[in-house]
Design an enzyme around this catalytic site. Sequence first.
Site, short mmCIF file in Angstrom:
data_model
loop_
_atom_site.label_atom_id
_atom_site.label_comp_id
_atom_site.label_asym_id
_atom_site.label_seq_id
_atom_site.Cartn_x
_atom_site.Cartn_y
_atom_site.Cartn_z
N HIS A 223 35.40 -52.77 -63.52
CA HIS A 223 36.46 -53.71 -63.13
C HIS A 223 36.44 -54.99 -63.97
O HIS A 223 37.41 -55.75 -63.96
CB HIS A 223 36.40 -54.03 -61.63
N ASP A 256 32.16 -47.51 -61.21
CA ASP A 256 32.35 -48.92 -61.56
C ASP A 256 31.37 -49.35 -62.65
O ASP A 256 30.75 -50.41 -62.60
CB ASP A 256 32.21 -49.83 -60.35
N SER A 338 29.90 -60.24 -61.89
CA SER A 338 30.09 -58.79 -62.03
C SER A 338 29.63 -58.30 -63.39
O SER A 338 29.98 -58.87 -64.42
CB SER A 338 31.57 -58.44 -61.85
#
Length: 495
Positions: A223, A256, A338
């Site tokens: 992402h 992910d 992230s």
Amino acid sequence: MSTENEGTAVPPAPSAPPVPVDTPAASPQPAPPAADAPTTPIPAAPPAAPEAPAPGAPAQGAPAYASATPEGGSSNPHPGPPASGSAPEGGWPPPPTPAYAAGSGGAGDGSGWGSSYQQPAPKPGRRRGGLLAAVLVAALVAGGLGGGLGYTLAKNEDDTSSTTVSASDSGGDLKRDAGTVAAVTAKALPSTVTIEAESSSGEGGTGTGFVFDTEGHIVTNNHVVADAVDGGKLTATFPNGKRYDAQVVGNAQGYDVAVIKLEDAPSGLKPLTLGNSDKVAVGDSTIAIGAPFGLSNTVTTGIISAKNRPVASSDGTGSQASYMSALQTDASINPGNSGGPLLDAQGNVIGINSAIQSSSNGGFGTGQSGSIGLGFAIPINQAKYVAQELIKTGKPVYAKIGASVSLEDSGDGAKITDTGAGGSDPVEAGGPADEAGLRPGDVITKLDDTVIDSGPTLIGEIWTHKPGDKVTITYERDGRTDTVELTLGSRVGDN
């Protein structure tokens, strides 16, 4: 559990109680302690020879009060219907994010702080001049005494060795032992990068990644780079300020995980050492590195709060969900963390920071969320396998049982649906589940020793394995419980 990938703002901070400040008008004083730590007010020092105030002398210095109320907060949910281990369907809505109420504090009533010290007015007459003269004489005597001492010391230095002690202007070298947060950080930071991804339409965001090999491959979250996959732009910036363009080598929406490669990668890259996430224990120390809210090279610490935490989160586009049997940590993880490494106390990568459970309150006008101490990382054992497949073929490979399961969070297990995605068979003919004798309506309650409470939990647990692994499935059918062993199949790609 449904979570959010990080957004871009700060969560609300509890309000602080107003802090009273005793401030005489003539001379500002430091703020006193908070109202919950009572103190006795200390007046200003009186003059050398205080006299009674002259009649009618005005009082000086009224008490003043000041309060401070920090504020902030945000949230950024990314719900999206996920895919199953094979081709699951069902109305899986992520559960609502719990509201977070910011604390508040009240002001004190201002009592008990005392009054300002009132300096007396001098009396007229000759005594004031006499006092000044006395002070002047005392100063001259003190000055003469100091000079005499200086002369005596200088003379003694000529006759004997000096006894003067000179203070060092340096505290000496500060040694940071291996295993301290500072030592681990100093070694790991040069191998992390801040990633900026931009789509062809100009949209994008910031995330983090870390050096995977000496060839310039960087591991991060899907992402983080999703905006730049189709014709977008990627850059990676090291802590020393050196910036490189990069390209997406491969990305796995379901896991992910993504791998990018630096263009014109520099020599001397030092990959971070990968640990063993299977051996991590609850309570182990953790160190997270990232760029929360764009603040590159930020380091936070915590512990492993839980293992094998089932997490489903969106990839940010709303088209695909990712599943993980995550490492949970209370190290502060925020938007921009992230893709960054989660390290153990020795500096080994044990996970990739990926998602957070956060308050739903927005702040600073962004409507996005921040850390409340519930962060989730993809175990590095899983991420390593995925990254290696992406580097090798550019496509992810998923383990599967060959059955569609309901994505409803019933808490009773993962039920094999009556109809597969797009009208396909719920149990793939000739697949692992079919060969093991599983049927539509069966409820899977365990995979090996892991309790399965829902479809997303089952998918996340299956994806911790590799195709070809043998697993034991416990299931319920018509009120009876049975077990069966099967060999996991494989699926290539996200579609």
